[in-house]
Design an enzyme around this catalytic site. Structure first.
Site, PDB file in Angstrom:
ATOM      1  N   ASN A   1      37.315  45.246  46.902  1.00 49.67           N
ATOM      2  CA  ASN A   1      37.370  43.788  47.040  1.00 49.67           C
ATOM      3  C   ASN A   1      38.758  43.279  46.658  1.00 49.67           C
ATOM      4  O   ASN A   1      39.721  43.711  47.308  1.00 49.67           O
ATOM      5  CB  ASN A   1      36.201  43.083  46.339  1.00 49.67           C
ATOM      6  CG  ASN A   1      35.966  43.456  44.903  1.00 49.67           C
ATOM      7  OD1 ASN A   1      35.599  44.589  44.603  1.00 49.67           O
ATOM      8  ND2 ASN A   1      36.154  42.534  43.992  1.00 49.67           N
ATOM      9  N   ASP A   2      38.906  42.444  45.684  1.00 45.13           N
ATOM     10  CA  ASP A   2      40.154  41.688  45.479  1.00 45.13           C
ATOM     11  C   ASP A   2      41.436  42.525  45.455  1.00 45.13           C
ATOM     12  O   ASP A   2      41.469  43.585  44.831  1.00 45.13           O
ATOM     13  CB  ASP A   2      40.138  40.991  44.120  1.00 45.13           C
ATOM     14  CG  ASP A   2      38.860  40.263  43.811  1.00 45.13           C
ATOM     15  OD1 ASP A   2      37.970  40.218  44.649  1.00 45.13           O
ATOM     16  OD2 ASP A   2      38.769  39.742  42.692  1.00 45.13           O
TER      17      ASP A   2
ATOM     18  N   GLN B   1      40.597  46.075  43.577  1.00 45.64           N
ATOM     19  CA  GLN B   1      39.285  46.291  42.964  1.00 45.64           C
ATOM     20  C   GLN B   1      38.570  47.370  43.764  1.00 45.64           C
ATOM     21  O   GLN B   1      38.372  47.225  44.986  1.00 45.64           O
ATOM     22  CB  GLN B   1      38.474  44.992  42.984  1.00 45.64           C
ATOM     23  CG  GLN B   1      39.012  43.933  42.052  1.00 45.64           C
ATOM     24  CD  GLN B   1      38.724  44.266  40.599  1.00 45.64           C
ATOM     25  OE1 GLN B   1      37.626  44.043  40.122  1.00 45.64           O
ATOM     26  NE2 GLN B   1      39.710  44.808  39.893  1.00 45.64           N
TER      27      GLN B   1
ATOM     28  N   ARG C   1      38.068  35.491  33.068  1.00 43.39           N
ATOM     29  CA  ARG C   1      38.636  36.651  33.763  1.00 43.39           C
ATOM     30  C   ARG C   1      39.763  36.310  34.741  1.00 43.39           C
ATOM     31  O   ARG C   1      40.037  35.169  35.032  1.00 43.39           O
ATOM     32  CB  ARG C   1      37.525  37.388  34.511  1.00 43.39           C
ATOM     33  CG  ARG C   1      36.773  36.594  35.550  1.00 43.39           C
ATOM     34  CD  ARG C   1      35.702  37.497  36.186  1.00 43.39           C
ATOM     35  NE  ARG C   1      34.908  36.798  37.184  1.00 43.39           N
ATOM     36  CZ  ARG C   1      33.794  36.131  36.914  1.00 43.39           C
ATOM     37  NH1 ARG C   1      33.342  36.044  35.677  1.00 43.39           N
ATOM     38  NH2 ARG C   1      33.140  35.513  37.882  1.00 43.39           N
ATOM     39  N   ASP C   2      40.333  37.392  35.252  1.00 46.19           N
ATOM     40  CA  ASP C   2      41.286  37.397  36.368  1.00 46.19           C
ATOM     41  C   ASP C   2      42.638  36.761  36.014  1.00 46.19           C
ATOM     42  O   ASP C   2      43.084  35.818  36.671  1.00 46.19           O
ATOM     43  CB  ASP C   2      40.682  36.700  37.600  1.00 46.19           C
ATOM     44  CG  ASP C   2      39.319  37.252  37.982  1.00 46.19           C
ATOM     45  OD1 ASP C   2      39.011  38.383  37.576  1.00 46.19           O
ATOM     46  OD2 ASP C   2      38.557  36.549  38.673  1.00 46.19           O
TER      47      ASP C   2
ATOM     48  N   GLU D   1      37.297  31.823  40.024  1.00 41.56           N
ATOM     49  CA  GLU D   1      37.816  33.182  39.870  1.00 41.56           C
ATOM     50  C   GLU D   1      39.260  33.238  40.363  1.00 41.56           C
ATOM     51  O   GLU D   1      39.719  32.384  41.124  1.00 41.56           O
ATOM     52  CB  GLU D   1      36.972  34.172  40.691  1.00 41.56           C
ATOM     53  CG  GLU D   1      35.490  34.106  40.371  1.00 41.56           C
ATOM     54  CD  GLU D   1      34.639  35.172  41.085  1.00 41.56           C
ATOM     55  OE1 GLU D   1      33.814  35.790  40.417  1.00 41.56           O
ATOM     56  OE2 GLU D   1      34.806  35.362  42.305  1.00 41.56           O
TER      57      GLU D   1
ATOM     58  N   TRP E   1      31.455  37.587  49.450  1.00 44.93           N
ATOM     59  CA  TRP E   1      30.431  38.210  48.607  1.00 44.93           C
ATOM     60  C   TRP E   1      29.023  38.062  49.190  1.00 44.93           C
ATOM     61  O   TRP E   1      28.101  38.754  48.770  1.00 44.93           O
ATOM     62  CB  TRP E   1      30.483  37.632  47.191  1.00 44.93           C
ATOM     63  CG  TRP E   1      31.599  38.233  46.385  1.00 44.93           C
ATOM     64  CD1 TRP E   1      32.722  37.605  45.935  1.00 44.93           C
ATOM     65  CD2 TRP E   1      31.697  39.590  45.940  1.00 44.93           C
ATOM     66  NE1 TRP E   1      33.515  38.499  45.244  1.00 44.93           N
ATOM     67  CE2 TRP E   1      32.905  39.717  45.232  1.00 44.93           C
ATOM     68  CE3 TRP E   1      30.876  40.719  46.075  1.00 44.93           C
ATOM     69  CZ2 TRP E   1      33.316  40.919  44.658  1.00 44.93           C
ATOM     70  CZ3 TRP E   1      31.288  41.912  45.502  1.00 44.93           C
ATOM     71  CH2 TRP E   1      32.491  42.000  44.804  1.00 44.93           C
TER      72      TRP E   1
HETATM   73  C1  FRU Z   1      36.295  38.086  42.604  1.00 51.41           C
HETATM   74  C2  FRU Z   1      35.733  38.870  41.423  1.00 51.41           C
HETATM   75  C3  FRU Z   1      36.578  38.650  40.190  1.00 51.41           C
HETATM   76  C4  FRU Z   1      36.325  39.890  39.393  1.00 51.41           C
HETATM   77  C5  FRU Z   1      36.203  40.942  40.475  1.00 51.41           C
HETATM   78  C6  FRU Z   1      35.239  42.038  40.175  1.00 51.41           C
HETATM   79  O1  FRU Z   1      35.943  38.615  43.824  1.00 51.41           O
HETATM   80  O2  FRU Z   1      34.405  38.520  41.188  1.00 51.41           O
HETATM   81  O3  FRU Z   1      36.277  37.467  39.491  1.00 51.41           O
HETATM   82  O4  FRU Z   1      37.362  40.166  38.498  1.00 51.41           O
HETATM   83  O5  FRU Z   1      35.803  40.269  41.646  1.00 51.41           O
HETATM   84  O6  FRU Z   1      35.379  43.071  41.092  1.00 51.41           O
END
Ligand code: FRU
Length: 580
Positions: free
Chosen positions: A107-108, A124, A229-230, A282, A366
């Site tokens: 993902n990210d 990610q 987070r992030d 996020e 998501w």
């Molecule tokens: C965004 C997220 C972030 C988190 C990550 C987990 O897509 O939910 O907030 O750090 O993905 O994989």
């Protein structure tokens, strides 16, 4: 002038470091109430005076860190229990010039940084299964942001938790004091996420981002939350300090912190809630972006999931001023980076030459990313995009995004040069199989026909760009000249269906304008549309059951003059098995 490159003056001022360290030994609460910046800052109107600490509805869950997306165990029919077996879809839908993981789930984008010779793309990554389960930082490098070399996993999951999203910066002046004099240091800052805690961790790399060592006194920032987070960091030159933006996710706020050493952080301010509430805020990113015609403005990107007007995940942005401690938006407008629904968690590159503003987003949502028809791999990145601010038809500043460097991948032009289409006619060309395509197009739909009854503006002309196949599937991008709007319709493709995988999206280009221009990059299961000079961008996953084999241009209601059209296949940039 501030920038996202490394500091010019060394922030290793011993007096400041001592002062900051002693403040921090007082504890976070004392620190907050005692810092001049926190005390002096006028109250942010939209922030509650005493924000309720985030308490997620799923607070009691013990298995998964808190984030508003389904976990592997939530997949329909316990799909995650079955071993992932290669299917033809894995090849059919594999893009050839968009980054995808070899296997597993992505993902990210994370840690986007230019180290002086190479661009890094961390991401990610669950290397074990095509689900967002056990998150590590995957890694790839490139010299042009298009051809990517896979690298070993950079930051693994540990006993402290998964390695959630974060950033990387070059610590050229050794702000951390963790590098030797002759070492070029890279620092990663990211969230360690467990079911009960999300806190910010630091890791250093002495080999240009290949391997990282976690700082021994982690976490460097912990507010006792499981919804925090992030982090993204940048060096703010006017105040000679590092600034962190980080999401208090369930609180719908973006927090700003400052540091001189990347290790000790002082709270500056909070922004929000602003724009969309959604469930979680996020992946905040802050960057100073050039304005066409001169000057710069700051842009704060905030990803929201779920809660997009189009459904699920979306990245919103605010244009304003950042004074080193607070972000002050210019107005109450929120921008969305996309009019479709598959561009999320946008992150900007750090340390770019000339402060060029370049971003990559995860090409997914998501709502359905863990159920896509591929089995051994899931997840794509957008192409790199150059960002600037331009004025729209009404004079307001807006984000404009354009693909960066994709022209360099063009093969020989596909001969296709229609100049004029009368009302109700079409022209078709076959498409080469197995390669990504780059279509650039501009046209003006005729004024209303004189024989029509009088009416406002003549509600007549539509121009439709169709990618189709012999199986009768179509993907259309259409322009409605009456309203100046563009649509994207992926609903007549039959390779994937799921309740949230909605089909139709639209955007306004310029009202009352019969002219339109688009650039379309089509690459297996990915579609990116850049319309109106990048002011309207649509990013969509597409799943035809068989390759799209022809392109048709067609008019209805009125004829059209095509001012320019070019169609190119794009060279493959990664060593992955794709459709031939
Ligand atoms: C965004 C997220 C972030 C988190 C990550 C987990 O897509 O939910 O907030 O750090 O993905 O994989």
């Amino acid at each position: 002038m501030a920038d996202n490159t490394s500091p010019e003056t060394s922030p290793l001022d011993p007096a400041r470091r001592t002062a900051l360290t002693s403040l921090l030994t007082l504890g976070t609460a004392a620190c907050l109430s005692n810092t001049a910046s926190a005390a002096d800052a006028p109250a942010v109107p939209s922030a509650p005076a005493q924000p309720t600490p985030p308490r997620a509805p799923d607070h009691a869950r013990t298995a998964e860190p808190n984030a508003s997306h389904p976990s592997p165990a939530d997949q329909p029919g316990n799909a995650h229990m079955r071993p992932a077996a290669q299917t033809p879809a894995d090849t059919l839908y594999r893009p050839s010039m968009h980054f995808t993981p070899t296997i597993g789930f992505m993902n990210d984008p994370n840690g986007l940084v230019f180290d002086g010779s190479q661009y890094h793309l961390y991401y990610q990554y669950d290397p074990f299964a095509p689900y967002a389960g056990r998150v590590h930082w995957g890694h790839a490098t490139s010299t042009d942001l298009l051809h990517w070399q896979d690298q070993p996993i950079a930051i693994p999951e540990t006993k402290d938790g998964e390695a959630f999203t974060g950033c990387a910066v070059m610590d050229i002046k050794n702000s951390t004091g963790l590098f030797a004099a002759d070492e070029t240091g890279m620092v990663a800052l990211y969230t360690r996420a467990s079911p009960t805690k999300q806190s910010q961790y630091l890791a250093t790399s002495k080999d240009r981002g290949q391997t990282f060592t976690e700082y021994e006194h982690n976490p460097v920032l912990d507010i006792g939350s499981n919804s925090f987070r992030d982090p993204q960091i940048l060096f703010h030159k006017p105040t000679s300090q590092w600034v962190m933006v980080v999401a208090k996710s369930r609180l719908h706020q973006i927090a700003f912190y400052a540091s001189i050493d990347l290790i000790h952080w002082v709270h500056l301010s909070d922004f929000g809630p602003s724009g969309l509430f959604g469930a979680d805020y996020e992946c905040p990113n802050l960057i100073e972006i050039p304005v066409e015609g001169g000057g710069t403005r700051w842009v704060l990107f905030v990803s929201v999931n779920p809660g997009a007007p189009t459904g699920g995940s979306i990245t919103q942005y605010f244009i304003g001023e950042f004074d080193g401690s607070r972000f002050i938006p210019d107005d109450t407008v929120i921008g969305l980076t996309d009019f479709a629904k598959d561009a999320y968690a946008l992150q900007v590159y750090s340390n770019m030459p000339n402060n060029e503003a370049v971003s990559i987003a995860w090409l997914g949502n998501w709502q359905y990313c863990q159920e896509l028809p591929t089995q051994t791999w899931r997840g794509s990145m957008t192409v790199p995009r150059t960002m600037m601010l331009r004025r729209d038809f009404a004079g307001w500043l807006r984000l404009a995004q354009q693909p960066r460097g994709v022209e360099t991948l063009r093969g020989s032009a596909i001969p296709f040069a229609p100049r004029r289409l009368e009302a109700g006619t079409s022209v078709t060309t076959p498409l080469p199989s197995g390669s990504a395509l780059d279509l650039t197009f501009s046209a003006t739909v005729d004024e209303r026909h004189a024989s029509l009854p009088p009416g406002d503006k003549g509600r007549t002309g539509r121009f439709v760009i169709t990618f189709g196949n012999e199986q009768g599937e179509t993907l259309t991008i259409g322009f409605d000249a009456f309203s100046g709007q563009l649509w994207l319709d992926r609903s007549n493709l039959r390779g994937f269906s799921q309740p949230f995988f909605t089909g139709e999206f639209s955007t306004v280009l310029n009202p009352d304008d019969r002219h339109f221009s688009v650039r379309i990059i089509l690459d297996a299961s990915t579609l990116e549309i850049f319309a109106n000079g990048g002011l309207s961008v649509g990013t969509a996953l597409i799943f035809p059951s068989a390759p799209l084999s022809f392109l048709r241009l067609e008019t209805s209601g009125a004829g059209a003059t095509i001012e320019s059209v070019s169609l190119y296949p794009l060279h493959k940039t990664m060593n992955r098995e794709t459709a031939s």
